[in-house]
Scaffold this motif. Structure first.
Motif, PDB file in Angstrom:
ATOM      1  N   ALA A 108       0.828  -1.203   0.000  1.00  0.00           N
ATOM      2  CA  ALA A 108       0.000   0.000   0.000  1.00  0.00           C
ATOM      3  C   ALA A 108       0.867   1.259   0.000  1.00  0.00           C
ATOM      4  N   VAL A 109       1.913   1.262   0.814  1.00  0.00           N
ATOM      5  CA  VAL A 109       2.807   2.428   0.884  1.00  0.00           C
ATOM      6  C   VAL A 109       3.536   2.627  -0.443  1.00  0.00           C
ATOM      7  N   VAL A 110       4.097   1.551  -0.996  1.00  0.00           N
ATOM      8  CA  VAL A 110       4.842   1.654  -2.250  1.00  0.00           C
ATOM      9  C   VAL A 110       3.910   2.040  -3.400  1.00  0.00           C
ATOM     10  N   GLY A 111       2.734   1.421  -3.465  1.00  0.00           N
ATOM     11  CA  GLY A 111       1.784   1.752  -4.517  1.00  0.00           C
ATOM     12  C   GLY A 111       1.330   3.197  -4.458  1.00  0.00           C
ATOM     13  N   PHE A 179      -2.496  -1.612  -5.794  1.00  0.00           N
ATOM     14  CA  PHE A 179      -2.603  -0.341  -5.083  1.00  0.00           C
ATOM     15  C   PHE A 179      -2.261   0.833  -5.997  1.00  0.00           C
ATOM     16  N   TYR A 180      -1.305   0.645  -6.885  1.00  0.00           N
ATOM     17  CA  TYR A 180      -0.944   1.703  -7.832  1.00  0.00           C
ATOM     18  C   TYR A 180      -2.145   2.073  -8.701  1.00  0.00           C
ATOM     19  N   GLN A 181      -2.841   1.064  -9.230  1.00  0.00           N
ATOM     20  CA  GLN A 181      -4.018   1.327 -10.047  1.00  0.00           C
ATOM     21  C   GLN A 181      -5.111   2.001  -9.228  1.00  0.00           C
ATOM     22  N   PHE A 182      -5.318   1.528  -8.016  1.00  0.00           N
ATOM     23  CA  PHE A 182      -6.399   2.055  -7.202  1.00  0.00           C
ATOM     24  C   PHE A 182      -6.135   3.510  -6.802  1.00  0.00           C
ATOM     25  N   PHE A 183      -4.925   3.806  -6.353  1.00  0.00           N
ATOM     26  CA  PHE A 183      -4.629   5.173  -5.901  1.00  0.00           C
ATOM     27  C   PHE A 183      -4.594   6.154  -7.066  1.00  0.00           C
ATOM     28  N   ARG A 184      -4.286   5.685  -8.261  1.00  0.00           N
ATOM     29  CA  ARG A 184      -4.320   6.576  -9.428  1.00  0.00           C
ATOM     30  C   ARG A 184      -5.746   7.019  -9.745  1.00  0.00           C
ATOM     31  N   MET A 185      -6.740   6.200  -9.380  1.00  0.00           N
ATOM     32  CA  MET A 185      -8.128   6.549  -9.668  1.00  0.00           C
ATOM     33  C   MET A 185      -8.704   7.547  -8.669  1.00  0.00           C
ATOM     34  N   LEU A 186      -8.025   7.758  -7.552  1.00  0.00           N
ATOM     35  CA  LEU A 186      -8.535   8.710  -6.559  1.00  0.00           C
ATOM     36  C   LEU A 186      -8.418  10.133  -7.095  1.00  0.00           C
TER      37      LEU A 186
END
Length: 311
Positions: A108-111, A179-186
């Motif tokens: 989660a942190v890295v993503g 997590f990278y994909q998810f946080f990019r959508m925020l």
């Protein structure tokens, strides 16, 4: 003539469907396909479940196939003794839950860092992270084993925890990508509003990003949990005789049974049979089935919202 035409249209509508309504033939095709696929997946479990409650007489009787003549639990009693089920279950949870939690937190942190920050070499670092998934673990096994031996962490949980905490756990690259994909959508407007209110990056991460990333956390933890649970190759090498898991116990099930119940032992069945093997297999996967039935709602939601299918 008009009545015949009306009956024809009704029959056509019922069979083929009209205006978005599925017809009878399409429903039969869809449900038949789903039942067939479901049976293929459920057949091994049904086979194991039925054989695990069969007595030796039912197993040897060719007339007894799907319905046993009695509900026999003696197979589970012996399988429980051979697996040493409950103590080994606790040890398995210890070996799987802690690395899974650590791996999910680090991913989660890295993503989040890769998704929300721009810095020099970011793309190269991201490619290297994904490349770790493409490299077979057997390639890095010997160097990693020597490294762990020098650190004196072989035979302990640290052999799993150290890679998990450094982002190199079992398939960590997949969770970082999730997590990278998810946080990019925020939406960035949430972060900008929080920054205007005086929130720093850590506060934004813990108060905004993490609560919204619950589906990604659930799906990452469940996949990590299953992969650590089923990992026998690395576990047998790193843990040796100090730690064991239910899958490792299942691998040596026959040898342990023959040692515990020798052929000449009075009052015991001389040889292991299929029912005892199936009972041991079901006991080893029973915790995973329970976890899935409890979390299936959040599991499906997590898969849908994190886009793990590639959407």
């Amino acid at each position: 003539m008009q009545k015949i035409e009306n009956h024809y249209l009704k029959a056509k509508k019922w069979l083929l469907g009209m205006r978005g309504n599925d017809g009878f033939l399409l429903k039969v095709l869809i449900y038949g396909l789903l039942i067939g696929i479901g049976f293929v997946y459920l057949f091994p479990l049904l086979h194991m479940g039925i054989y695990s409650i069969k007595s030796l007489d039912d197993i040897l009787n060719p007339l007894v196939n799907w319905i046993p003549t009695q509900f026999y639990l003696g197979n589970y009693v012996k399988a429980n003794q051979v697996l040493n089920f409950f103590p080994v279950l606790l040890e398995t949870l210890y070996v799987t839950v802690l690395p899974s939690v650590a791996q999910t937190a680090v991913a989660a942190v890295v993503g989040y860092g890769l998704a929300r920050f721009n810095f020099r070499g970011k793309n190269i670092l991201f490619v290297l992270v994904l490349a770790t998934f493409l490299i077979p673990p057997q390639v890095t096994l010997i160097p990693r084993y020597i490294f762990f031996k020098e650190l004196d962490i072989l035979g302990s949980l640290n052999a799993f925890m150290l890679p998990a905490l450094s982002g190199q756990g079992i398939n960590s690259a997949i969770f970082i990508l999730i997590f990278y994909q998810f946080f990019r959508m925020l939406p960035k407007s949430l972060e900008e509003a929080a920054q205007i209110d005086g929130a720093g990056h850590l506060r934004i991460f813990f108060t905004i990003a993490i609560p919204m990333a619950v589906p990604a956390i659930i799906i990452s933890f469940l996949f990590s949990f299953v992969w650590y649970w089923n990992e026998t190759y690395l576990a047998s090498i790193y843990f040796g005789k100090e730690l064991t898991t239910l899958p490792l116990q299942l691998q040596k099930f026959v040898a342990s049974y023959q040692k515990m119940f020798p052929a000449g032992m009075e009052g015991s069945v001389n040889q292991i049979n299929e029912g005892i093997r199936m009972a041991g297999t079901l006991l080893s996967i029973l915790p995973l089935l329970i976890v899935y039935f409890i979390t299936q709602k959040w599991f499906v939601e997590g898969v849908d919202r994190t886009g793990i299918t590639g959407e």
